[in-house]
Scaffold this active site. Structure first.
Site, PDB file in Angstrom:
ATOM      1  N   CYS A  80       0.847  -1.205   0.000  1.00 19.62           N
ATOM      2  CA  CYS A  80       0.000   0.000   0.000  1.00 19.62           C
ATOM      3  C   CYS A  80       0.876   1.246   0.000  1.00 19.62           C
ATOM      4  CB  CYS A  80      -0.921  -0.037   1.221  1.00 19.62           C
ATOM      5  SG  CYS A  80      -1.818   1.499   1.532  1.00 19.62           S
ATOM      6  N   CYS A  83      -0.020   3.973   2.516  1.00 18.55           N
ATOM      7  CA  CYS A  83       0.367   3.574   3.868  1.00 18.55           C
ATOM      8  C   CYS A  83       1.796   4.015   4.171  1.00 18.55           C
ATOM      9  CB  CYS A  83       0.271   2.059   4.036  1.00 18.55           C
ATOM     10  SG  CYS A  83      -1.395   1.385   3.862  1.00 18.55           S
TER      11      CYS A  83
END
Length: 324
Positions: A80, A83
């Site tokens: 991700c 993230c």
């Protein structure tokens, strides 16, 4: 930030609240002891600011700890990209807040059960657990100013409602967390210029795509977030019949979709407080998907106006009260 009890669905955990009060006294005693020791050995109950959590350790590391200090949970995964932007920012803020909350990091790939239990739909997703209750904070890579506001509200509610004041931190923990690298924010002047040009020309679809392209590379870009929020708002209202929308909202106060559409028109027409008030009213009257739809639209309208506007600050405070 609607509370969801982790042990009894929909019921306030009174045992956890009682434990929180006891934990407050222990935390204050620990702080006093740490001050007397003058930087010697850490007092009992000293906290790590940032730590990884798995399913086996969740009860001890998060639920039990949440009676002493608010635990912010960062759901992330290695694949991700947003993230990777958000994680270091949260770690830096954990150091700055110096024990008023701690940060638990959960890898969703390795902890699918927790991922499902929290009802996470996409990552990054950030929750908090306070006195055994789970509170959804935000989803996606939010701007730092917005994250600070959410954390301030979390700390305030934790202190006022549950008497949780945090706990001392381990020596060096703040320095270690503060050393986390800040989220990179590379220049995107050219791409932003194209997005602005499309918006100015009335090419709303092109503007939305262009702003999203910038945010895919730089999720924390505040200018792109503002432009995207404006373009999406204009895109939503461009085909509306204002008379019909307002009639539907007036005749159907319980029609959530009609109220959301009317709020968009309120904002476009410059009636900012009316738009915010309309959606706050929906949030207070509803629950479940209806409440969440109104909450999400309100947050989107906050982006249009900007976090520095005092009307946004007042509405955020009202939103916190309505959800808690």
């Amino acid at each position: 930030m609607q509370p969801r009890n982790m042990s009894m669905s929909g019921v306030v955990d009174l045992a956890a609240v009682k434990a929180a009060g006891e934990a407050k006294q222990k935390a204050e005693q620990a702080r006093a002891e740490a001050a007397r020791q003058g930087g010697g050995a850490p007092a009992a109950g000293a906290q790590r600011l940032v730590f990884d959590v798995d399913e086996a350790g969740f009860e001890a590391e998060v639920l039990q700890r949440s009676a002493e200090v608010p635990v912010v949970i960062d759901f992330w995964a290695d694949w991700c990209e947003p993230c990777k932007q958000l994680g270091p920012l949260l770690e830096r803020l954990a150091a700055e807040y110096a024990g008023r909350f701690v940060l638990a990091k959960i890898d969703v790939e390795a902890n699918q059960l927790l991922f499902q239990q929290f009802g996470v739909q996409s990552i990054p997703a950030v929750f908090a657990v306070v006195a055994g209750q789970a509170l959804p904070l935000f989803q996606g890579a939010a701007p730092e100013a917005q994250i600070r506001q959410v954390l301030d509200q979390l700390v305030q509610v934790s202190e006022e409602r549950f008497g949780i004041v945090g706990a001392p931190v381990e020596p060096g923990a703040a320095d270690e967390a503060a050393a986390a690298p800040a989220a990179p924010a590379g220049p995107h002047d050219s791409a932003l210029g194209l997005a602005h040009d499309a918006l100015d020309a009335g090419d709303l679809g092109g503007a939305v795509r262009a702003y999203k392209n910038v945010l895919s590379d730089d999720p924390g870009n505040a200018e792109a977030k503002l432009g995207l929020a404006q373009a999406e708002l204009l895109q939503r209202v461009q085909d509306m019949d204002p008379q019909q929308v307002r009639k539907a909202a007036a005749e159907g106060p319980a029609d959530v979709r009609a109220q959301i559409a009317a709020a968009d028109l309120d904002l476009v027409g410059g009636h900012v407080e009316d738009a915010f008030g309309r959606l706050l009213g929906v949030i207070k009257r509803t629950a479940g998907e209806d409440r969440d739809a109104a909450r999400v639209r309100l947050l989107e309208l906050f982006e249009v106006i900007g976090a520095d506007d005092p009307r946004v600050g007042a509405a955020r405070t009202a939103l916190s009260r309505a959800l808690f």
